[in-house]
Design an enzyme around this catalytic site. Sequence first.
Site, PDB file in Angstrom:
ATOM      1  N   LYS A   1      16.519  62.592  66.447  1.00 22.19           N
ATOM      2  CA  LYS A   1      17.685  61.724  66.230  1.00 22.19           C
ATOM      3  C   LYS A   1      17.951  60.881  67.482  1.00 22.19           C
ATOM      4  O   LYS A   1      18.322  59.707  67.388  1.00 22.19           O
ATOM      5  CB  LYS A   1      18.931  62.558  65.866  1.00 22.19           C
ATOM      6  CG  LYS A   1      18.888  63.197  64.495  1.00 22.19           C
ATOM      7  CD  LYS A   1      18.749  62.190  63.347  1.00 22.19           C
ATOM      8  CE  LYS A   1      20.026  61.419  63.036  1.00 22.19           C
ATOM      9  NZ  LYS A   1      19.839  60.514  61.873  1.00 22.19           N
TER      10      LYS A   1
ATOM     11  N   THR B   1      24.238  61.920  65.329  1.00 22.60           N
ATOM     12  CA  THR B   1      24.884  63.230  65.441  1.00 22.60           C
ATOM     13  C   THR B   1      25.326  63.519  66.877  1.00 22.60           C
ATOM     14  O   THR B   1      24.711  63.025  67.827  1.00 22.60           O
ATOM     15  CB  THR B   1      23.882  64.314  64.988  1.00 22.60           C
ATOM     16  OG1 THR B   1      24.321  65.590  65.444  1.00 22.60           O
ATOM     17  CG2 THR B   1      22.497  64.093  65.573  1.00 22.60           C
ATOM     18  N   ASP B   2      26.345  64.360  67.021  1.00 18.35           N
ATOM     19  CA  ASP B   2      26.765  64.794  68.360  1.00 18.35           C
ATOM     20  C   ASP B   2      25.669  65.591  69.064  1.00 18.35           C
ATOM     21  O   ASP B   2      25.680  65.746  70.282  1.00 18.35           O
ATOM     22  CB  ASP B   2      28.074  65.604  68.309  1.00 18.35           C
ATOM     23  CG  ASP B   2      28.035  66.794  67.347  1.00 18.35           C
ATOM     24  OD1 ASP B   2      26.955  67.094  66.790  1.00 18.35           O
ATOM     25  OD2 ASP B   2      29.103  67.420  67.145  1.00 18.35           O
ATOM     26  N   GLU B   3      24.704  66.100  68.278  1.00 19.48           N
ATOM     27  CA  GLU B   3      23.675  66.960  68.869  1.00 19.48           C
ATOM     28  C   GLU B   3      22.775  66.209  69.844  1.00 19.48           C
ATOM     29  O   GLU B   3      22.093  66.830  70.654  1.00 19.48           O
ATOM     30  CB  GLU B   3      22.830  67.617  67.778  1.00 19.48           C
ATOM     31  CG  GLU B   3      23.708  68.404  66.830  1.00 19.48           C
ATOM     32  CD  GLU B   3      22.977  69.448  65.993  1.00 19.48           C
ATOM     33  OE1 GLU B   3      21.869  69.837  66.356  1.00 19.48           O
ATOM     34  OE2 GLU B   3      23.563  69.859  64.981  1.00 19.48           O
TER      35      GLU B   3
ATOM     36  N   TYR C   1      14.984  68.734  66.155  1.00 18.60           N
ATOM     37  CA  TYR C   1      15.774  67.851  65.281  1.00 18.60           C
ATOM     38  C   TYR C   1      16.549  66.833  66.117  1.00 18.60           C
ATOM     39  O   TYR C   1      16.480  65.618  65.882  1.00 18.60           O
ATOM     40  CB  TYR C   1      16.742  68.679  64.425  1.00 18.60           C
ATOM     41  CG  TYR C   1      17.948  67.890  63.952  1.00 18.60           C
ATOM     42  CD1 TYR C   1      17.803  66.883  62.997  1.00 18.60           C
ATOM     43  CD2 TYR C   1      19.224  68.117  64.487  1.00 18.60           C
ATOM     44  CE1 TYR C   1      18.898  66.130  62.585  1.00 18.60           C
ATOM     45  CE2 TYR C   1      20.313  67.374  64.068  1.00 18.60           C
ATOM     46  CZ  TYR C   1      20.146  66.375  63.127  1.00 18.60           C
ATOM     47  OH  TYR C   1      21.212  65.622  62.731  1.00 18.60           O
TER      48      TYR C   1
ATOM     49  N   ILE D   1      11.835  56.022  53.360  1.00 13.52           N
ATOM     50  CA  ILE D   1      12.226  54.965  54.299  1.00 13.52           C
ATOM     51  C   ILE D   1      11.083  54.584  55.230  1.00 13.52           C
ATOM     52  O   ILE D   1      11.069  53.503  55.806  1.00 13.52           O
ATOM     53  CB  ILE D   1      13.489  55.332  55.124  1.00 13.52           C
ATOM     54  CG1 ILE D   1      13.274  56.606  55.941  1.00 13.52           C
ATOM     55  CG2 ILE D   1      14.703  55.439  54.222  1.00 13.52           C
ATOM     56  CD1 ILE D   1      14.387  56.846  56.969  1.00 13.52           C
TER      57      ILE D   1
ATOM     58  N   ILE E   1      25.712  63.808  52.591  1.00 11.54           N
ATOM     59  CA  ILE E   1      26.616  62.757  53.072  1.00 11.54           C
ATOM     60  C   ILE E   1      26.381  61.464  52.300  1.00 11.54           C
ATOM     61  O   ILE E   1      27.327  60.795  51.864  1.00 11.54           O
ATOM     62  CB  ILE E   1      26.439  62.528  54.593  1.00 11.54           C
ATOM     63  CG1 ILE E   1      26.855  63.781  55.373  1.00 11.54           C
ATOM     64  CG2 ILE E   1      27.257  61.317  55.060  1.00 11.54           C
ATOM     65  CD1 ILE E   1      26.556  63.740  56.853  1.00 11.54           C
TER      66      ILE E   1
ATOM     67  N   THR F   1      13.533  64.669  48.582  1.00 12.09           N
ATOM     68  CA  THR F   1      12.906  65.864  49.176  1.00 12.09           C
ATOM     69  C   THR F   1      13.692  67.079  48.690  1.00 12.09           C
ATOM     70  O   THR F   1      14.589  66.952  47.853  1.00 12.09           O
ATOM     71  CB  THR F   1      12.992  65.813  50.713  1.00 12.09           C
ATOM     72  OG1 THR F   1      14.383  65.873  51.079  1.00 12.09           O
ATOM     73  CG2 THR F   1      12.363  64.553  51.278  1.00 12.09           C
TER      74      THR F   1
HETATM   75  P1  TYD Z   1      24.366  74.380  61.041  1.00 11.99           P
HETATM   76  O1  TYD Z   1      25.238  74.272  59.828  1.00 11.99           O
HETATM   77  O2  TYD Z   1      22.911  74.692  60.830  1.00 11.99           O
HETATM   78  O3  TYD Z   1      24.560  73.057  61.897  1.00 11.99           O
HETATM   79  P2  TYD Z   1      24.151  72.722  63.446  1.00 11.99           P
HETATM   80  O4  TYD Z   1      23.206  73.733  63.945  1.00 11.99           O
HETATM   81  O5  TYD Z   1      23.520  71.422  63.279  1.00 11.99           O
HETATM   82  O6  TYD Z   1      25.434  72.683  64.205  1.00 11.99           O
HETATM   83  O7  TYD Z   1      24.937  75.505  61.965  1.00 11.99           O
HETATM   84  C1  TYD Z   1      26.236  75.469  62.464  1.00 11.99           C
HETATM   85  C2  TYD Z   1      26.360  76.636  63.423  1.00 11.99           C
HETATM   86  O8  TYD Z   1      26.190  77.841  62.700  1.00 11.99           O
HETATM   87  C3  TYD Z   1      25.311  76.637  64.506  1.00 11.99           C
HETATM   88  O9  TYD Z   1      25.918  77.045  65.748  1.00 11.99           O
HETATM   89  C4  TYD Z   1      24.327  77.679  64.064  1.00 11.99           C
HETATM   90  C5  TYD Z   1      25.180  78.648  63.286  1.00 11.99           C
HETATM   91  N1  TYD Z   1      24.463  79.343  62.188  1.00 11.99           N
HETATM   92  C6  TYD Z   1      24.434  80.745  62.144  1.00 11.99           C
HETATM   93  O10 TYD Z   1      25.028  81.444  62.993  1.00 11.99           O
HETATM   94  N2  TYD Z   1      23.731  81.343  61.129  1.00 11.99           N
HETATM   95  C7  TYD Z   1      23.052  80.629  60.192  1.00 11.99           C
HETATM   96  O11 TYD Z   1      22.400  81.248  59.313  1.00 11.99           O
HETATM   97  C8  TYD Z   1      23.102  79.182  60.237  1.00 11.99           C
HETATM   98  C9  TYD Z   1      22.385  78.361  59.220  1.00 11.99           C
HETATM   99  C10 TYD Z   1      23.821  78.598  61.256  1.00 11.99           C
END
Ligand code: TYD
Length: 341
Positions: A154, A125-127, A150, A60, A13, A36
């Site tokens: 955040k 993040t929305d998380e 994670y 940072i 980003i 990194t």
């Molecule tokens: P990700 O891109 O890791 O973002 P986040 O977990 O932060 O939303 O994953 C997006 C979605 O995809 C999440 O529900 C987990 C799923 N996912 C898989 O099913 N398999 C994978 O190998 C990965 C990396 C993610």
Amino acid sequence: MRTILVTGGAGFIGSHLVRYLLQQPGVRVVNLDALTYAGELQRLSELEGEPRYVFVHGRIEDEELVAQVCRRYEVEGIINCAAQTHVDRSILRADAFVETNVRGTYALLQVARQQRLRRFLQLSTDEVYGEASEGFRYAEDSPLQPSSPYAATKAAADHLVSAFVRTYGVPAFIVRSCNVYGPYQFPEKLIPMSICNALCDEPIPLYGDGLQRREWLYVEDLCRALWLLYERAEPGRVYNVSSQEERSNLEVVQAILQLLGKPQELIRPVPDRPGHDRRYAMESQRVAALGWRAEVPFAEGLQRTVRWYIEHRPWWERLRAAEYAQYRRQWYEGYLHSGQR
Ligand code: TYD
């Protein structure tokens, strides 16, 4: 000339944002990045020789360095895009997440406070809201209930930002984005991982039933929102930025395979990620009131992204052969299947 410090500007980003900011007249960008595994200057190679762009290698968390950089370049504000972001890695170990996301944000806030910077945008993040039940969308004042290590780091960083606003009057605000995708994303994330695996005819690991839902925002739409908010946000406020383009992971992977003309049989169900949130969804009325909305529909953004990965194979093949290869083995062949979770 206005100088903005973008942290994590060599990341996915951050690099798009650096490029976007340099399109604004009278803006100089200082990019502070630790380089990194996920940070890569090649993302910005075309900026070599650009007089309004400065790169500084550093962390940072290093308050002294951040203070020096801000003084030396007369930085007016900070946009904090530096973070450890991969949920799965935080499940293995979260030390680097605590260090960068929490301590790093603290160090940046200290400098913003001491040097009375004019703006501080914390990218979040929305998380941090945790899992959203069906039919519900989080608003900016919803409580934080992070599920993953994670997301917890955040959320901690967001709380620090709010505390610095209230305690010291730092003019900071928080932007919470839904899932972002587009060119140059590190190949561990769902969309690029699926594209790269499919292009190599390798199976695509899908956690659990694959019916978890996310909202997907094209990275350029996010950059427009970040610049608008940098200019117009009210200090102390939270701004959600969401596309409302909600898709299940299964739908996303199916669409990618279809675009690539690859067989759906490449989808490989694997054990679910522990603590996996089934759904994220947000309202983003505050940024909409300032005139922003997502402009790139998911189908178009996905098409553009797939095309980019086809055309930039050497870029991601190099990354997949490096540190990521070891992580992939540790996570997908080790942890997920070990039964010792
Ligand atoms: P990700 O891109 O890791 O973002 P986040 O977990 O932060 O939303 O994953 C997006 C979605 O995809 C999440 O529900 C987990 C799923 N996912 C898989 O099913 N398999 C994978 O190998 C990965 C990396 C993610």
